[in-house]
Design an enzyme around this catalytic site. Structure first.
Site, PDB file in Angstrom:
ATOM      1  N   LYS A  39      68.928  19.647  25.461  1.00 51.22           N
ATOM      2  CA  LYS A  39      67.496  19.253  25.804  1.00 51.22           C
ATOM      3  C   LYS A  39      67.452  18.620  27.106  1.00 51.22           C
ATOM      4  CE  LYS A  39      68.245  14.518  23.750  1.00 51.22           C
ATOM      5  NZ  LYS A  39      68.061  13.683  22.410  1.00 51.22           N
ATOM      6  N   TYR A 259      61.876  -0.018  54.214  1.00 53.77           N
ATOM      7  CA  TYR A 259      60.596  -0.236  53.682  1.00 53.77           C
ATOM      8  C   TYR A 259      60.860  -1.661  53.401  1.00 53.77           C
ATOM      9  CZ  TYR A 259      58.195   4.390  53.476  1.00 53.77           C
ATOM     10  OH  TYR A 259      57.713   5.226  53.642  1.00 53.77           O
TER      11      TYR A 259
HETATM   12  C1  LIG Z   1      69.472  13.599  22.106  1.00 53.59           C
HETATM   13  C2  LIG Z   1      70.042  13.643  20.673  1.00 53.59           C
HETATM   14  C3  LIG Z   1      71.217  14.002  20.295  1.00 53.59           C
HETATM   15  C4  LIG Z   1      72.159  13.865  21.301  1.00 53.59           C
HETATM   16  O1  LIG Z   1      72.569  12.731  21.626  1.00 53.59           O
HETATM   17  P1  LIG Z   1      73.886  12.231  22.626  1.00 53.59           P
HETATM   18  O2  LIG Z   1      73.896  10.565  22.593  1.00 53.59           O
HETATM   19  O3  LIG Z   1      73.227  12.628  24.062  1.00 53.59           O
HETATM   20  O4  LIG Z   1      75.139  12.608  22.192  1.00 53.59           O
HETATM   21  C5  LIG Z   1      71.557  14.119  19.014  1.00 53.59           C
HETATM   22  N1  LIG Z   1      70.536  14.415  18.085  1.00 53.59           N
HETATM   23  C6  LIG Z   1      69.165  13.771  18.354  1.00 53.59           C
HETATM   24  C7  LIG Z   1      68.228  13.854  17.316  1.00 53.59           C
HETATM   25  C8  LIG Z   1      68.720  13.589  19.705  1.00 53.59           C
HETATM   26  O5  LIG Z   1      67.555  13.064  19.933  1.00 53.59           O
END
Ligand SMILES: *Cc1c(COP(=O)(O)O)cnc(C)c1O
Length: 369
Positions: A39, A259
């Site tokens: 994702k 800044y």
């Molecule tokens: C993001 C996510 C994962 C992966 O998690 P990691 O900690 O990056 O391995 C797995 N399952 C769900 C439902 C997620 O939202």
């Protein structure tokens, strides 16, 4: 974008990502397989490139968050299962069969929308079902699962391929919620005894074989983020982030930098202005806290990180290595993603997904063994 004259480069080692997937796969209980969570554009690294490398390594199932992510991933991956974790909506349900995507059903509303769509299409359609086992984020409650399991018209129209849930505290081995969620998940999944199951993401894999079931869903660990809160990182680092030095100046004691004049030199100093800022994901909380790496030495960030620029104190560093046009490392052998995250007051996940579009992604390796 900006591929010809990049001022910042993220080098992504696809062989190291594939190696991390194999490393995790090798620790799973027999029969359990590792999917990959890609994702947010593969945690900022490039979902297409990363997924193709993982497929080369043997990964056959991919999870993304949104339908749009899934559609663009399908263009890069003609083969391979793609699951959409945020779940379907009636308005876009037809895109799932069109791109051979599988929705994760997270609520009774989503389950009903998918059932109606499948019934209209006249055949059973595949889906995954998410149970909320104690995180209160996505998923149907155990009571709703009981309700759904008793619905004959749902069973007729929807072919469940996976029952899944997500752990809230899996990076803490001793957290009592892990076992509680495990128990609730076991009860709920027993309502769908013939369906494969999945509970663990990266950290959950290290809770042991009880948590493995049929599929695990690692994301961050594939990309080198430490899945263990209190132990050395078992994963290989996969990234190098470099940015170009634009200007170098020698200054006297007491000179203000950046800044707000939040830093003043404590003696004569050499300062290097580097072409990366918070617009690129170099978080502003790193101001006066973060580091860069030149050769095998760390140099401190001084003053506030600004939108496109950050200043480093390179006093005493060899002039040849700090000349304008040279690159310095923001993620490198001495600066892991986790170290950078710690200095920024966040987690590696946020560092990776904040890396901006001006940074040129450069890929090495292919993922093949
Ligand atoms: C993001 C996510 C994962 C992966 O998690 P990691 O900690 O990056 O391995 C797995 N399952 C769900 C439902 C997620 O939202």
């Amino acid at each position: 974008m900006n591929a010809h004259f990049p001022e910042a480069i993220l080098t992504v080692d696809l062989n190291a990502i594939a190696g991390n997937w194999r490393f995790l796969s090798a620790r799973l209980k027999p029969g359990c397989r590792a999917a990959a969570v890609v994702k947010a554009d593969g945690y900022g690294l490039g979902a297409s490139q990363v997924s193709r490398a993982l497929q080369q390594a043997g990964c056959a199932r991919f999870f993304v968050a949104t339908l749009e992510e899934a559609i663009s991933l399908r263009a890069a991956l003609p083969q391979g299962e793609i699951l959409v974790m945020n779940g379907p909506e009636a308005i876009s349900a037809a895109e799932y069969p069109r791109y051979r995507l599988m929705p994760v059903l997270n609520s009774l509303e989503q389950a009903e929308a998918w059932r109606q769509f499948a019934a209209r299409k006249g055949g059973p359609l595949a889906a995954a079902l998410q149970i909320d086992s104690g995180m209160s984020r996505l998923g149907i409650s155990p009571a709703e699962a009981t309700e759904l399991a008793g619905q004959a018209d749902f069973a007729k129209a929807v072919e469940l391929k996976l029952v899944m849930s997500h752990l809230a505290c899996s990076d803490r081995h001793d957290h009592p919620l892990n076992r509680q969620q495990w128990q609730i998940f076991n009860q709920a999944r027993s309502l769908f005894p013939a369906v494969e199951a999945s509970l663990a993401s990266s950290s959950g894999i290290f809770l042991g074989p009880d948590f493995h079931y049929d599929w695990v869903r690692p994301g961050a660990a594939l990309f080198g983020v430490n899945p263990l809160r209190e132990a050395p990182n078992p994963m290989a680092q996969v990234l190098r982030l470099q940015a170009k030095i634009l200007q170098v100046r020698d200054v006297d004691e007491g000179i203000a930098v950046g800044y707000g004049a939040s830093h003043r030199t404590s003696g004569p100093a050499r300062l290097a202005t580097v072409a990366m800022g918070y617009a690129d994901g170099l978080l502003r909380t790193l101001s006066n806290r973060g580091h860069g790496q030149i050769g095998d030495k760390l140099v401190p960030m001084v003053g506030r990180v600004s939108m496109d620029l950050t200043v480093f104190d390179v006093t005493g560093m060899p002039a040849a290595e700090t000349a304008p046009g040279r690159m310095i490392d923001l993620i490198g052998s001495l600066i892991t993603v986790d170290k950078l995250a710690k200095e920024a007051g966040t987690i590696g996940y946020e560092i990776l997904t904040a890396l901006g579009p001006r940074i040129h992604r450069h890929y090495v390796g292919s993922g093949a063994a």
